[in-house]
Scaffold this active site. Structure first.
Site, mmCIF file in Angstrom:
data_model
loop_
_atom_site.group_PDB
_atom_site.id
_atom_site.type_symbol
_atom_site.label_atom_id
_atom_site.label_comp_id
_atom_site.label_asym_id
_atom_site.label_seq_id
_atom_site.Cartn_x
_atom_site.Cartn_y
_atom_site.Cartn_z
ATOM 1 C CB SER A 154 -9.165 8.200 6.747
ATOM 2 O OG SER A 154 -7.963 8.725 7.228
ATOM 3 N NE ARG A 224 -4.749 18.165 0.576
ATOM 4 C CZ ARG A 224 -5.675 17.318 0.996
ATOM 5 N NH1 ARG A 224 -5.620 16.891 2.243
ATOM 6 N NH2 ARG A 224 -6.641 16.910 0.220
ATOM 7 C CG ASP A 319 -4.137 2.795 3.595
ATOM 8 O OD1 ASP A 319 -3.185 3.560 3.861
ATOM 9 O OD2 ASP A 319 -5.269 2.923 4.091
ATOM 10 C CG HIS A 352 -5.179 6.690 3.596
ATOM 11 N ND1 HIS A 352 -5.726 5.704 4.391
ATOM 12 C CD2 HIS A 352 -5.656 7.872 4.078
ATOM 13 C CE1 HIS A 352 -6.487 6.260 5.322
ATOM 14 N NE2 HIS A 352 -6.463 7.578 5.149
ATOM 15 C CG ASP A 353 -6.269 9.841 -1.491
ATOM 16 O OD1 ASP A 353 -6.628 10.055 -0.316
ATOM 17 O OD2 ASP A 353 -5.761 10.699 -2.219
#
Length: 377
Positions: A154, A224, A319, A352-353
């Site tokens: 990232s 968040r 992602d 994405h994680d």
């Protein structure tokens, strides 16, 4: 991997850099501090160092534990250790908390030497280029002229790219994971909504909430929660939560009804306790501003003209925040310059994680690439 593959107990270190730093914004820092950790040993040739660059909310605690009873190890512990893909029996691994961070490096929560008070909103905005310059200064302190590799996911991947641009002679391999050559308009929009959640929190006080002994927790929670939605794929959320209710029945209220909501509230609350709002603002701005092609009329191939490093670029099918197509833009620009580049698109449901997960295929790719680097030492 078992605990025997862990780097074990680790200690954070603090480097005090006294060489003045001119920032991209034009402002100057006469000195600054960087929190960092190291794992493994630097060899006699000093050519086996690998720098790990962290993402938005990461820090220098990449692997191992501070105490035996720590609930969680460093954020990339599944990747780093003896016999792991980034093998500390072969490499000297360095993790750094970026300038402007809130985990030991100079930033808004640290003391301004001039005022003897916390920097607060006066701490300057920093960029990816600034981070790479400070990391290079840390390497100078450690007596390391060049890196065997620099790796990041990232925002960390963006730093890996910038290393090959700012210091082409100092890095031999760049491992760029789940990254992009710049943010799309949609991603800039996500960041701005997150920042506005923080800035408009009544407890923000224009970034000087420390002096009022306040913290804009509501804004941080929302920021968040929004970010977490973008880090996960629809499949990942569906598999983990679906439409499960927190209790047995619909409650016909605005309290938490769904497990998905409960998860987001938990993540938001935890983050608001641990992270600094001013740091979050600065990290997202650094993401927004990163664009190597901006001085080349948007031509990334021209921007990469001076690059000398070899690359491994990795993307993940699910992602949607930094899609595989964005990674392919990086690959094309590198190939346009006849550089050596390997590319892998990993099938993964985590979104994405996925770059943080211990996926056998993904880790196998990294392991093979790092063995190649090790054989060149």
């Amino acid at each position: 991997m078992s605990e025997k593959n862990s780097v074990g107990l680790v200690k954070a270190k603090l480097a005090k850099i006294t060489t003045p730093l001119k920032l991209t914004s034009g402002k100057k820092l006469p000195s600054y501090e960087l929190a960092y950790e190291t794992y493994g040993k630097l060899n006699a040739k000093k050519n086996n160092a690998v720098l790990v660059c962290h993402a938005l909310s990461g820090n220098h605690h990449v692997a191992g534990r501070y105490k035996k009873d720590d609930k969680y190890p460093g954020w990339w512990d599944n990747l780093i250790g003896p016999g792991r893909p980034l093998d500390t029996d072969r490499f000297f691994v360095i993790g750094v908390n970026n300038l402007g961070g809130c985990h030991g490096s100079s930033g808004s929560i640290s003391i301004n030497p001039k005022t003897k008070k916390r920097w607060g909103s006066d701490f300057p905005i920093v960029t990816v280029e600034d981070w790479v310059n400070t990391q290079a200064a840390l390497l100078d302190e450690l007596g390391i002229d060049s890196l065997a590799g620099v790796i990041g996911g990232s925002l960390g991947g963006m730093q890996a790219i910038q290393w090959t641009l700012s210091y082409p002679k100092r890095v031999r391999h760049a491992i760029v994971i789940a990254a992009a050559p710049n943010l799309t308009a949609q991603n800039v929009a996500f960041n701005e909504v997150a920042r506005q959640a923080i800035i408009t929190d009544p407890d923000f006080y224009n970034g000087n909430y420390y002096r009022f002994k306040k913290k804009p927790k509501r804004g941080l929670r929302i920021a968040r929660m929004l970010g977490h939605i973008t880090y996960l794929s629809d499949d990942a959320m569906g598999m983990k939560f679906g439409r499960k209710l927190k209790n047995k029945n619909i409650e016909y209220s605005f309290d938490v009804n769904f497990e998905m909501e409960s998860y987001l509230h938990h993540q938001g609350d935890k983050f608001a306790e641990e992270f600094d709002a001013n740091t979050y603002l600065r990290m997202t701005r650094a993401l927004d501003y990163f664009d190597p092609a901006k001085d080349y009329q948007g031509n990334l191939s021209k921007a990469f003209k001076k690059v000398e490093a070899e690359f491994l670029v990795v993307s993940f099918t699910s992602d949607w925040r930094f899609s595989p197509q964005r990674s392919k833009e990086i690959v094309k620009a590198l190939l346009d310059n006849e550089l050596t580049v390997s590319y892998a698109e990993v099938t993964a449901r985590h979104g994405h994680d996925a770059f943080l997960m211990s996926d056998p295929h993904y880790h196998g790719i990294l392991s093979t690439y790092f063995k190649k680097i090790a054989n060149q030492l």
